[in-house]
Design an enzyme around this catalytic site. Structure first.
Site, PDB file in Angstrom:
ATOM      1  N   ARG A 294      -7.028 -29.036   8.373  1.00 10.97           N
ATOM      2  CA  ARG A 294      -7.389 -28.550   7.049  1.00 10.97           C
ATOM      3  C   ARG A 294      -6.347 -27.517   6.636  1.00 10.97           C
ATOM      4  NH1 ARG A 294     -11.895 -24.898   7.662  1.00 10.97           N
ATOM      5  NH2 ARG A 294     -10.402 -23.256   7.175  1.00 10.97           N
ATOM      6  N   HIS A 298     -11.716 -23.591   3.867  1.00  6.51           N
ATOM      7  CA  HIS A 298     -12.887 -24.461   4.019  1.00  6.51           C
ATOM      8  C   HIS A 298     -13.448 -24.824   2.647  1.00  6.51           C
ATOM      9  CE1 HIS A 298     -16.614 -26.124   5.532  1.00  6.51           C
ATOM     10  NE2 HIS A 298     -17.293 -25.271   4.793  1.00  6.51           N
ATOM     11  N   TYR A 307      -9.078 -15.783  10.132  1.00  2.00           N
ATOM     12  CA  TYR A 307      -9.421 -16.324  11.439  1.00  2.00           C
ATOM     13  C   TYR A 307      -8.383 -17.270  12.032  1.00  2.00           C
ATOM     14  CZ  TYR A 307     -11.139 -20.101   8.382  1.00  2.00           C
ATOM     15  OH  TYR A 307     -11.251 -21.080   7.430  1.00  2.00           O
TER      16      TYR A 307
END
Length: 405
Positions: A294, A298, A307
């Site tokens: 990805r 998100h 993160y």
């Protein structure tokens, strides 16, 4: 968790001068390690990965999976991925401008979606999550119809039976149960069509997915479980969810699993086509793990820089699905400058059409939420509708009073 490094200030002995020593936090070290591992999988993982087109755009053979496509079909796959990415980018921009409430980008996952989507027959049925914009494109769903729900003007935007493409599913993993039940119905009807369910690596941790695996295996349902392992379930990495590669989970339920290079559109097409044919011929379910990444957030409410490390993203950018197919097309003389320019022009036209369509969408009827709750109506719903209508009317009364003053 965070990937920000920590800095400790230490005073040098014998003096007042202060020096700074930067140390990477455990989280930073973890994401850096992940970047190295995801960019360069170990030999065992590499051997497991079905690949027909390398990141450098070179065709390679596989002993079990092969695909023979015409130049026109190859150019079509490139067009599909470019236009899907352009639509996705426009939707992201529209959300940033306040035209959409939320958007889940597919950036980086175009090959997994277009490859699997083009493997489907018209009579196959698709159960997506909320990120399958490329599959929707392959099923003939107009891109503008995908945006109504994210703008808040409808609950879906298209008739699932018109394209055999179910409405987007927000609840994580539940669509795999829907797909399994539908596949069992197809089986009882004696049809030779197949069903495919899309989900992510995060959804693989849901109980609904495990139940789907159990039912589909026991009843030999004609369903393909297509997992797009994009490495992150929001901020949770894959290794925090499973001790074995995801595709190996299928073995415990009694059906085969296969891992495919999710950035290789040719491999995704070949593997999905074989899995669908297996389902149609009564051989039961298959789990396909598309190993991809990805590239963006998100959703537009997420900040991936909190993160994961930039070097991980950069490592995957080198394996971009569109770029690798373009390299192959150019090297083989299948795509020339005129073709590429035409695709770029078409993509810009699509972006403008999407932008204009979203801004022209009418506001929804405020009372529509009360319709179709019960087939024959319900006294409580009627009471709630009346209360809400009075509440809405109070704003008009207040506006009228303000104008009178």
């Amino acid at each position: 968790m965070t990937v920000e490094g920590t800095a400790e200030r230490k005073t040098a002995r014998g003096g007042s001068k202060r020096t700074t020593a930067k140390k990477a936090s455990p989280a930073k070290k973890e994401t850096q390690s992940r970047a190295r591992n995801s960019a360069r999988p170990d030999q065992a993982e590499q051997d497991e990965l079905v690949q027909l087109l390398t990141p450098e755009g070179k065709r390679v053979e596989h002993p079990e999976y092969a695909i023979d496509l015409s130049p026109e079909e190859l150019r079509g796959l490139y067009r599909d991925m470019v236009l899907t990415r352009r639509f996705d980018a426009e939707a992201t921009t529209l959300q940033r401008q306040g035209e959409l409430g939320l958007w889940a980008s597919l950036l980086g996952q175009e090959a997994a979606q277009i490859g699997s989507g083009r493997a489907l027959r018209d009579d196959d049925y698709v159960f997506p999550t909320y990120r399958e914009h490329g599959v929707a494109w392959c099923r003939g769903v107009d891109p503008t119809n995908l945006l109504g729900m994210f703008r808040g003007v409808n609950n879906g935007g298209w008739d699932p039976n018109s394209n055999n493409f179910h409405l987007y599913t927000i609840v994580i993993g539940s669509q795999t149960l829907h797909a399994t039940g539908y596949a069992m119905g197809v089986q009882k009807d004696g049809a030779d069509s197949a069903v495919i369910a899309y989900f992510g690596d995060g959804a693989s941790s849901q109980g609904d997915v495990a139940e789907s695996f159990t039912f589909s295996a026991v009843y030999n349902a004609p369903v393909v479980f297509f997992c797009q392992n994009n490495q992150w379930a929001i901020s949770e990495p894959t290794e925090k969810q499973t001790r074995v590669p995801l595709y190996q989970r299928a073995q415990g339920f009694g059906f085969p699993g296969v891992r495919v290079d999710g950035n290789d559109v040719l491999a995704c097409l070949a593997v999905t086509k074989a899995a669908l044919e297996r389902a149609r011929t009564g051989q039961g379910p298959t789990l396909v793990e598309a190993f991809t990444y990805r590239m963006g957030a998100h959703t537009t409410s997420d900040d991936p820089t909190r993160y994961r490390a930039d070097e991980e993203r950069l490592a995957w950018e080198a394996k971009d699905p569109i770029l690798r197919l373009r390299k192959y097309l150019e090297a083989e003389g299948i795509a020339d400058d005129a073709f590429l320019a035409a695709i770029d022009e078409e993509s810009e036209t699509l972006g403008k059409r999407v932008r204009d369509a979203v801004r022209a969408m009418p506001d929804p009827d405020h009372l529509a939420i009360f319709e179709n709750v019960y087939a024959d109506g319900h006294a409580l719903v009627d009471e709630e509708r009346a209360q809400f209508a009075a509440y809405q009317a109070s704003f008009a009364d207040a506006d009228a009073a303000a104008e009178g003053n």
